[in-house]
Design a protein around this motif. Structure first.
Motif, PDB file in Angstrom:
ATOM      1  N   PRO A 154       0.801  -1.230   0.000  1.00 47.53           N
ATOM      2  CA  PRO A 154       0.000   0.000   0.000  1.00 47.53           C
ATOM      3  C   PRO A 154       0.831   1.276   0.000  1.00 47.53           C
ATOM      4  CG  PRO A 154      -0.336  -1.251   2.044  1.00 47.53           C
ATOM      5  CD  PRO A 154       0.568  -2.044   1.167  1.00 47.53           C
ATOM      6  N   ILE A 155       2.074   1.192   0.441  1.00 50.77           N
ATOM      7  CA  ILE A 155       2.886   2.410   0.459  1.00 50.77           C
ATOM      8  C   ILE A 155       3.207   2.876  -0.965  1.00 50.77           C
ATOM      9  CG2 ILE A 155       5.143   1.321   0.630  1.00 50.77           C
ATOM     10  CD1 ILE A 155       5.715   3.674   2.718  1.00 50.77           C
ATOM     11  N   LEU A 156       3.137   1.971  -1.941  1.00 46.30           N
ATOM     12  CA  LEU A 156       3.320   2.399  -3.334  1.00 46.30           C
ATOM     13  C   LEU A 156       2.216   3.365  -3.738  1.00 46.30           C
ATOM     14  CD1 LEU A 156       4.513  -0.715  -5.352  1.00 46.30           C
ATOM     15  CD2 LEU A 156       5.666   1.466  -5.127  1.00 46.30           C
ATOM     16  N   ASP A 157       0.989   3.085  -3.311  1.00 45.99           N
ATOM     17  CA  ASP A 157      -0.114   4.001  -3.600  1.00 45.99           C
ATOM     18  C   ASP A 157       0.101   5.338  -2.899  1.00 45.99           C
ATOM     19  OD1 ASP A 157      -1.404   2.121  -5.191  1.00 45.99           O
ATOM     20  OD2 ASP A 157      -2.468   1.263  -3.474  1.00 45.99           O
ATOM     21  N   LYS A 158       0.626   5.289  -1.685  1.00 43.79           N
ATOM     22  CA  LYS A 158       0.917   6.533  -0.958  1.00 43.79           C
ATOM     23  C   LYS A 158       2.028   7.314  -1.644  1.00 43.79           C
ATOM     24  CE  LYS A 158      -0.726   4.861   3.448  1.00 43.79           C
ATOM     25  NZ  LYS A 158      -0.412   4.383   4.771  1.00 43.79           N
ATOM     26  N   ALA A 159       3.012   6.607  -2.166  1.00 43.20           N
ATOM     27  CA  ALA A 159       4.102   7.278  -2.885  1.00 43.20           C
ATOM     28  C   ALA A 159       3.574   7.958  -4.152  1.00 43.20           C
ATOM     29  CB  ALA A 159       5.203   6.274  -3.238  1.00 43.20           C
ATOM     30  N   LYS A 160       2.681   7.271  -4.859  1.00 41.31           N
ATOM     31  CA  LYS A 160       2.092   7.868  -6.064  1.00 41.31           C
ATOM     32  C   LYS A 160       1.258   9.092  -5.703  1.00 41.31           C
ATOM     33  CE  LYS A 160       1.667   3.411  -8.338  1.00 41.31           C
ATOM     34  NZ  LYS A 160       0.693   2.443  -8.851  1.00 41.31           N
ATOM     35  N   GLU A 161       0.508   9.005  -4.626  1.00 39.75           N
ATOM     36  CA  GLU A 161      -0.308  10.146  -4.185  1.00 39.75           C
ATOM     37  C   GLU A 161       0.584  11.317  -3.773  1.00 39.75           C
ATOM     38  OE1 GLU A 161      -3.409  12.445  -3.843  1.00 39.75           O
ATOM     39  OE2 GLU A 161      -3.552  10.394  -4.580  1.00 39.75           O
ATOM     40  N   ALA A 162       1.685  11.017  -3.081  1.00 38.70           N
ATOM     41  CA  ALA A 162       2.624  12.073  -2.692  1.00 38.70           C
ATOM     42  C   ALA A 162       3.245  12.721  -3.930  1.00 38.70           C
ATOM     43  CB  ALA A 162       3.709  11.506  -1.782  1.00 38.70           C
ATOM     44  N   LEU A 163       3.529  11.917  -4.935  1.00 39.85           N
ATOM     45  CA  LEU A 163       4.055  12.450  -6.200  1.00 39.85           C
ATOM     46  C   LEU A 163       3.043  13.396  -6.845  1.00 39.85           C
ATOM     47  CD1 LEU A 163       5.815   9.374  -7.761  1.00 39.85           C
ATOM     48  CD2 LEU A 163       6.778  11.666  -7.672  1.00 39.85           C
ATOM     49  N   ARG A 164       1.792  12.955  -6.917  1.00 40.31           N
ATOM     50  CA  ARG A 164       0.752  13.803  -7.513  1.00 40.31           C
ATOM     51  C   ARG A 164       0.624  15.120  -6.746  1.00 40.31           C
ATOM     52  NH1 ARG A 164      -2.048   8.920  -7.207  1.00 40.31           N
ATOM     53  NH2 ARG A 164      -1.960   7.786  -9.159  1.00 40.31           N
ATOM     54  N   SER A 165       0.649  15.043  -5.425  1.00 40.63           N
ATOM     55  CA  SER A 165       0.517  16.244  -4.609  1.00 40.63           C
ATOM     56  C   SER A 165       1.670  17.216  -4.844  1.00 40.63           C
ATOM     57  CB  SER A 165       0.460  15.882  -3.124  1.00 40.63           C
ATOM     58  OG  SER A 165      -0.661  15.103  -2.846  1.00 40.63           O
ATOM     59  N   GLU A 166       2.879  16.675  -4.925  1.00 38.18           N
ATOM     60  CA  GLU A 166       4.030  17.543  -5.121  1.00 38.18           C
ATOM     61  C   GLU A 166       4.030  18.177  -6.511  1.00 38.18           C
ATOM     62  OE1 GLU A 166       8.756  17.141  -4.442  1.00 38.18           O
ATOM     63  OE2 GLU A 166       7.433  16.442  -2.842  1.00 38.18           O
ATOM     64  N   VAL A 167       3.586  17.439  -7.499  1.00 40.04           N
ATOM     65  CA  VAL A 167       3.495  18.003  -8.848  1.00 40.04           C
ATOM     66  C   VAL A 167       2.457  19.118  -8.889  1.00 40.04           C
ATOM     67  CG1 VAL A 167       2.779  17.494 -11.222  1.00 40.04           C
ATOM     68  CG2 VAL A 167       4.377  15.988 -10.067  1.00 40.04           C
ATOM     69  N   GLN A 168       1.344  18.935  -8.191  1.00 33.52           N
ATOM     70  CA  GLN A 168       0.317  19.976  -8.163  1.00 33.52           C
ATOM     71  C   GLN A 168       0.839  21.257  -7.542  1.00 33.52           C
ATOM     72  OE1 GLN A 168      -3.041  18.131  -6.273  1.00 33.52           O
ATOM     73  NE2 GLN A 168      -3.772  17.228  -8.183  1.00 33.52           N
ATOM     74  N   LEU A 169       1.799  21.163  -6.634  1.00 36.82           N
ATOM     75  CA  LEU A 169       2.400  22.357  -6.037  1.00 36.82           C
ATOM     76  C   LEU A 169       3.184  23.175  -7.060  1.00 36.82           C
ATOM     77  CD1 LEU A 169       3.655  20.990  -2.591  1.00 36.82           C
ATOM     78  CD2 LEU A 169       1.647  22.433  -3.031  1.00 36.82           C
ATOM     79  N   LEU A 170       3.659  22.505  -8.103  1.00 28.49           N
ATOM     80  CA  LEU A 170       4.402  23.220  -9.153  1.00 28.49           C
ATOM     81  C   LEU A 170       3.501  24.140  -9.968  1.00 28.49           C
ATOM     82  CD1 LEU A 170       6.676  20.393 -10.590  1.00 28.49           C
ATOM     83  CD2 LEU A 170       7.341  22.244  -9.054  1.00 28.49           C
ATOM     84  N   PHE A 171       2.226  23.794 -10.035  1.00 28.43           N
ATOM     85  CA  PHE A 171       1.303  24.547 -10.870  1.00 28.43           C
ATOM     86  C   PHE A 171       0.393  25.322 -10.028  1.00 28.43           C
ATOM     87  CE2 PHE A 171       2.460  20.744 -13.299  1.00 28.43           C
ATOM     88  CZ  PHE A 171       3.074  21.353 -14.356  1.00 28.43           C
TER      89      PHE A 171
END
Length: 171
Positions: A154-171
């Motif tokens: 399940p931490i893979l899903d959390k890692a993907k969610e963290a990636l999405r969140s950090e990318v959204q901070l760029l925009f």
């Protein structure tokens, strides 16, 4: 004394005018420098943004490629033994990690820690699941155990969610 007042009458307004112009020019130049610095920073951001987005894409791909389902479907071959499949899976995860190691300069330290935790959890799942089998057994039952819901990470899903969140901070 009259000469002093006469001199003061001309120099005092000149001095006031000089100080006014001096402070106005100082303020103007300070604002100009700040504006140029902001333009330079904006230019750098526009240059680095595509590189950062590409780094996040590679990290997302890394998470997908170390997903146990993807690994098993991609790497399992007929007539493999449990130890062979375990070795191949662990090597693949480590190679994927090493291939994407340089992307950590674009990710926050918290995100990178989550990604490392995900990688370690995948490796741990591979090892602990293999311990339930004889190393010389056929890898089919081992791969089925890996693909069962008990071996998901399940931490893979959390890692993907963290990636999405950090990318959204760029925009």
């Amino acid at each position: 004394m009259e000469h002093f007042w006469e001199l003061l009458k001309y120099t005092l307004p000149s001095l006031i005018l000089f100080l006014t112009v001096f402070f106005l020019m100082k303020s103007y130049l300070k604002n100009r420098i700040s504006l140029e610095a902001m333009k330079l920073q904006a230019g750098k951001k526009s240059e680095t943004l595509p590189i950062r987005v590409q780094a996040y894409e590679r990290l997302m791909l890394f998470c997908e490629r170390i997903n146990i389902e993807q690994l098993v479907y991609r790497l399992r071959e007929p007539n493999m033994k449990v130890r062979d499949l375990q070795s191949v899976l662990m090597i693949a995860v480590q190679q994927e990690y090493e291939h994407n190691l340089s992307q950590q300069i674009y990710a926050s330290s918290n995100l990178w820690k989550i990604i490392e935790l995900a990688k370690n959890e995948v490796l741990n799942t591979i090892v602990t699941t293999a311990e339930r089998f004889n190393p010389e057994d056929e890898a089919l039952s081992y791969s089925n155990a890996l693909l069962s819901g008990r071996s998901t990470v399940p931490i893979l899903d959390k890692a993907k969610e963290a990636l999405r969140s950090e990318v959204q901070l760029l925009f």
